[in-house]
Scaffold this active site. Structure first.
Site, PDB file in Angstrom:
ATOM      1  N   ASN A  91      10.387  11.231  28.012  1.00 42.01           N
ATOM      2  CA  ASN A  91      11.310  11.688  26.895  1.00 42.01           C
ATOM      3  C   ASN A  91      12.639  12.194  27.196  1.00 42.01           C
ATOM      4  OD1 ASN A  91      12.236  11.362  24.052  1.00 42.01           O
ATOM      5  ND2 ASN A  91      11.927  13.523  24.002  1.00 42.01           N
ATOM      6  N   TYR A 140       9.022  21.418  31.513  1.00 35.19           N
ATOM      7  CA  TYR A 140      10.048  21.389  30.613  1.00 35.19           C
ATOM      8  C   TYR A 140      11.540  21.684  31.301  1.00 35.19           C
ATOM      9  CZ  TYR A 140      13.256  23.272  27.088  1.00 35.19           C
ATOM     10  OH  TYR A 140      14.329  23.536  25.928  1.00 35.19           O
TER      11      TYR A 140
END
Ligand code: UDP
Length: 333
Positions: A91, A140
């Site tokens: 994503n 992340y």
């Protein structure tokens, strides 16, 4: 017209409102996987679609006269990124690549990208400046740093013009009380404390009391979400006026508060007493993250105007009036 990707999310929805208040036309693109349609200001055009879908994006860029893009759509949970890195790279990185490709294909070159203090990893500096080398320590942070590097390469090769904004700890809510933070699960300190003070959580747990800080708890730089989105508008205006391009800026206040100080402020603002458990450290938490936002002030003239008390007051106003977030889930049981 400004395209706000992820405009149904916490920070994106605040950006949409401020852009509209300042006279911009806005189209929101969001897949509503974590965002809330109710968070999207009705003055904006709303398009539901997938960032990873070239067809959805192609349609969007063909239909609307988009001059600039703000990209807020990302997965943001550090812990989850460690156990499910595919989700983060797919994503946050792959879908962003699709976006960049479609933007360039349609001749749209101006992008504000939401980056993060997590690109710095475990810095030892008292105050972090942008020159500090990136050294992310989890998927992340790496996903955001990868995109920053892609943006550098695309600006050189294809003439993309971007500003990457590295957020420290965004918190608080719009003054209206109509939009605010609603994550599921909620892990961020201020909403967790306020939910506890509303009786929605039994207690709060302080993650670590043996850090090398004055009271032993972690220090963070909390920035009001309205100051944060205002910075995006400064950056977008400068991009559109060709006053800036291809730069990264920190967004913080330059002031740090410990977890204990944040709890004290929440107790002061709400007039309620918290039940606090002192627990173990949370993996990957640096002792102290405080931004220098000097560059953002020097180059773009931006300065935050809200302090921690304003943050907690506006967040409390939101949570008290929306204890279960946008949808009162109790009505559906
Ligand atoms: N924190 C805590 N208890 C909680 C949530 C957070 O002690 O229930 C601490 C966390 O360890 C960190 C600070 O509060 O030092 C801010 O955490 P948050 O998750 O809000 O943001 P982060 O700094 O991780 O982006």
């Amino acid at each position: 017209m400004i395209l706000v990707i992820g405009g149904a999310g916490y920070i994106g929805s605040h950006a949409v409102k401020l852009l509209l208040d300042q006279g911009y036309q806005v189209v929101v693109f969001d897949n509503l996987s974590t965002g809330h349609q109710e968070a999207v200001d009705p003055r904006a055009v709303f398009v539901q679609g997938e960032l990873g879908s070239r067809t959805d994006l192609d349609h969007l860029f063909s239909k609307y006269p988009i001059e600039g893009v703000m990209h807020f759509a990302a997965h943001i949970q550090v812990g989850e990124s460690v156990t499910d890195p595919f989700k983060y790279y797919e994503n946050n990185v792959a879908s962003t690549l699709t976006l960049l490709s479609v933007m360039l294909q349609h001749g749209v070159k101006k992008l504000i990208f939401s980056s993060t203090a997590a690109v710095y990893g475990l810095p030892e500096e008292d105050v972090i400046q942008e020159e500090l080398p990136a050294n992310p320590i989890n998927p992340y942070g790496r996903s955001k740093w990868m995109v920053e590097q892609i943006l550098q390469d695309f600006s050189y090769a294809y003439g993309l013009e971007y500003v990457a904004l590295r957020y420290f700890n965004a918190a608080g809510a719009d003054q209206s009380g109509k939009i605010g933070e609603d994550h599921d699960p909620e892990t961020h300190l201020i909403p967790v404390i306020l939910q506890h003070l509303l009786g929605l959580r039994e207690k709060i747990t302080v993650f670590g009391t043996d850090y090398p800080t004055p009271d032993g708890t972690c220090i963070r730089d909390y920035i009001h979400v309205v100051d944060l989105v205002e910075a995006h508008i400064y950056a977008m205006r400068a991009l559109l006026d060709n006053r800036v391009k291809n730069e990264a800026f920190n967004l913080g206040t330059g002031h740090g508060y410990s977890v204990k100080e944040v709890i004290d402020m929440c107790e002061k603002v709400t007039g309620k007493k918290a039940t606090v458990e002192y627990g173990a450290r949370r993996e990957g938490d640096p002792p102290k993250l405080v931004a220098s936002s000097e560059k953002m002030h020097r180059v773009l003239g931006w300065k935050p105007t809200h302090n921690l008390e304003d943050i907690v007051r506006t967040a409390w106003n939101w949570h008290r009036n929306h204890p279960n977030g946008y949808v009162d889930k109790r009505h559906h049981v």
